[in-house]
Design a protein around this motif. Structure first.
Motif, PDB file in Angstrom:
ATOM      1  N   TYR A  29      26.611 -53.360 -31.916  1.00 11.77           N
ATOM      2  CA  TYR A  29      25.238 -53.473 -32.378  1.00 11.77           C
ATOM      3  C   TYR A  29      24.529 -52.137 -32.537  1.00 11.77           C
ATOM      4  CZ  TYR A  29      26.290 -58.305 -31.350  1.00 11.77           C
ATOM      5  OH  TYR A  29      26.886 -59.540 -31.335  1.00 11.77           O
TER       6      TYR A  29
ATOM      7  N   GLU B  46      27.170 -53.518 -41.252  1.00 11.32           N
ATOM      8  CA  GLU B  46      26.832 -54.645 -42.116  1.00 11.32           C
ATOM      9  C   GLU B  46      25.388 -55.107 -41.907  1.00 11.32           C
ATOM     10  OE1 GLU B  46      28.270 -56.021 -38.216  1.00 11.32           O
ATOM     11  OE2 GLU B  46      29.044 -54.596 -39.684  1.00 11.32           O
ATOM     12  N   ASN B  47      24.877 -55.828 -42.885  1.00  6.88           N
ATOM     13  CA  ASN B  47      23.537 -56.402 -42.794  1.00  6.88           C
ATOM     14  C   ASN B  47      23.587 -57.660 -41.926  1.00  6.88           C
ATOM     15  OD1 ASN B  47      21.069 -57.762 -43.292  1.00  6.88           O
ATOM     16  ND2 ASN B  47      20.885 -56.764 -45.287  1.00  6.88           N
ATOM     17  N   TRP B  48      22.756 -57.715 -40.903  1.00  2.00           N
ATOM     18  CA  TRP B  48      22.771 -58.835 -39.967  1.00  2.00           C
ATOM     19  C   TRP B  48      21.803 -59.957 -40.361  1.00  2.00           C
ATOM     20  CZ3 TRP B  48      21.702 -54.664 -35.779  1.00  2.00           C
ATOM     21  CH2 TRP B  48      22.896 -53.974 -35.505  1.00  2.00           C
ATOM     22  N   ALA B  49      21.055 -59.794 -41.444  1.00  2.00           N
ATOM     23  CA  ALA B  49      19.938 -60.699 -41.736  1.00  2.00           C
ATOM     24  C   ALA B  49      20.359 -62.159 -41.817  1.00  2.00           C
ATOM     25  CB  ALA B  49      19.248 -60.280 -43.026  1.00  2.00           C
ATOM     26  N   SER B  50      21.435 -62.463 -42.527  1.00  2.00           N
ATOM     27  CA  SER B  50      21.800 -63.867 -42.693  1.00  2.00           C
ATOM     28  C   SER B  50      22.181 -64.506 -41.362  1.00  2.00           C
ATOM     29  CB  SER B  50      22.955 -64.001 -43.689  1.00  2.00           C
ATOM     30  OG  SER B  50      24.109 -63.334 -43.215  1.00  2.00           O
ATOM     31  N   ARG B  51      22.771 -63.723 -40.476  1.00  2.00           N
ATOM     32  CA  ARG B  51      23.166 -64.259 -39.179  1.00  2.00           C
ATOM     33  C   ARG B  51      21.978 -64.473 -38.257  1.00  2.00           C
ATOM     34  NH1 ARG B  51      24.263 -61.430 -34.598  1.00  2.00           N
ATOM     35  NH2 ARG B  51      24.814 -59.504 -35.684  1.00  2.00           N
TER      36      ARG B  51
ATOM     37  N   ARG C  20      33.690 -51.335 -41.383  1.00  2.00           N
ATOM     38  CA  ARG C  20      32.821 -50.227 -40.962  1.00  2.00           C
ATOM     39  C   ARG C  20      33.529 -48.885 -41.084  1.00  2.00           C
ATOM     40  NH1 ARG C  20      29.453 -52.075 -35.527  1.00  2.00           N
ATOM     41  NH2 ARG C  20      28.521 -53.977 -36.379  1.00  2.00           N
TER      42      ARG C  20
ATOM     43  N   ASP D 220      12.482 -64.007 -33.279  1.00  2.00           N
ATOM     44  CA  ASP D 220      13.507 -62.966 -33.206  1.00  2.00           C
ATOM     45  C   ASP D 220      14.401 -63.123 -31.981  1.00  2.00           C
ATOM     46  OD1 ASP D 220      11.605 -62.328 -31.300  1.00  2.00           O
ATOM     47  OD2 ASP D 220      11.552 -60.184 -31.783  1.00  2.00           O
TER      48      ASP D 220
ATOM     49  N   ARG E 107      23.309 -49.280 -34.885  1.00  2.00           N
ATOM     50  CA  ARG E 107      23.003 -49.217 -36.318  1.00  2.00           C
ATOM     51  C   ARG E 107      23.814 -48.133 -37.024  1.00  2.00           C
ATOM     52  NH1 ARG E 107      21.401 -53.301 -39.377  1.00  2.00           N
ATOM     53  NH2 ARG E 107      19.528 -54.305 -38.613  1.00  2.00           N
ATOM     54  N   SER E 108      24.148 -47.058 -36.297  1.00  2.00           N
ATOM     55  CA  SER E 108      24.970 -45.985 -36.870  1.00  2.00           C
ATOM     56  C   SER E 108      26.376 -46.113 -36.297  1.00  2.00           C
ATOM     57  CB  SER E 108      24.387 -44.613 -36.526  1.00  2.00           C
ATOM     58  OG  SER E 108      23.077 -44.474 -37.046  1.00  2.00           O
TER      59      SER E 108
ATOM     60  N   GLN F   6      29.408 -47.705 -42.817  1.00  2.00           N
ATOM     61  CA  GLN F   6      28.130 -48.388 -42.697  1.00  2.00           C
ATOM     62  C   GLN F   6      28.263 -49.636 -41.812  1.00  2.00           C
ATOM     63  OE1 GLN F   6      27.059 -49.229 -46.769  1.00  2.00           O
ATOM     64  NE2 GLN F   6      26.071 -47.241 -47.026  1.00  2.00           N
TER      65      GLN F   6
END
Length: 231
Positions: free
Chosen positions: A183, A218-223, A211, A134, A185-186, A216
């Motif tokens: 960064y 965005e989803n950060w997972a792919s990055r 935003r 992480d 989340r809200s 909302q």
């Protein structure tokens, strides 16, 4: 702001990386003597994926060396933290960090004129480089991201040159404030609306407008996680 000494200039070449089909130029080494700098950064420096790294708005990455001590506390005595270059930075200094630099700041270093264009959005390649699953998220949460420069005037710089603030057109937006906003989340609609009035790089403008329109983040997972290692 006091004059900042450029401690090291670093550059690297693009090489195959950890996951199939991936390349990176993150492994930077110190360069001695004068180096030429143009619109795309330091001559001889390369990026592995020019879709998301490099380009005029990410020509040069600056990372404060004092962050290394903080990382030693966070992840332990990692061998990559023994010297500058661990984070793929081009400029290494002591004496300035994200709380003391503002978006849009203009600096002179050697004969090169640089403009702070954006902060770093850490990606999964840091996870693999440090073997910390992480690491990208940790960098994001710590606000120790460093920042990118746009090159306003080509020239030459070298280790030992002073980095001198020439102009600060947006003093109310320190990089630490920018990072905190990006960064959360809200989404903070009031701050996002203020931020949208600034001269943002295209990717940031699209992010802010998205935003504001969706309410909302965005989803950060792919990055921050990247593709599965087996693909």
């Amino acid at each position: 702001m006091p004059v900042i000494e450029l401690r090291q200039v670093l550059a690297g070449t693009s090489r195959p990386f950890t996951r199939p089909g991936s390349f990176t130029g993150i492994d930077k080494v110190s360069v001695s003597g004068p180096v030429d700098v143009a619109a795309l950064g330091i001559m001889g420096d390369e990026q592995g994926d020019r879709r998301i790294h490099g380009g005029p708005d990410k020509a040069i990455h600056h990372y404060p060396f004092e962050h290394y001590q903080a990382w030693l506390q966070l992840i332990g005595n990692h061998p990559r933290l023994a010297q500058p270059g661990a984070f793929g930075e081009n400029l290494s200094t002591v004496g300035v960090d994200e709380s003391r630099v503002c978006l849009g700041d203009i600096f002179r270093c050697g004969s090169v004129l640089l403009e702070v264009s954006q902060t770093r959005q850490p990606c999964w390649k840091l996870n693999d480089r440090f073997e910390v699953s992480d690491m990208a998220l940790r960098m994001q949460a710590s606000a120790m991201t460093g920042w990118y420069y746009r090159v306003l005037e080509d020239g030459v710089l070298q280790a030992g040159d002073p980095i001198v603030l020439q102009d600060r057109p947006i003093p109310q937006w320190s990089l630490r404030r920018v990072i905190a906003l990006l960064y959360q989340r809200s989404p903070n609609v009031d701050e996002l609306s203020q931020f949208a009035q600034l001269p943002l790089v295209p990717s940031w403008r699209a992010l802010v407008e998205r935003r504001l329109s969706t309410g909302q983040v965005e989803n950060w997972a792919s990055r921050v996680l990247g593709p599965p290692s087996g693909e």
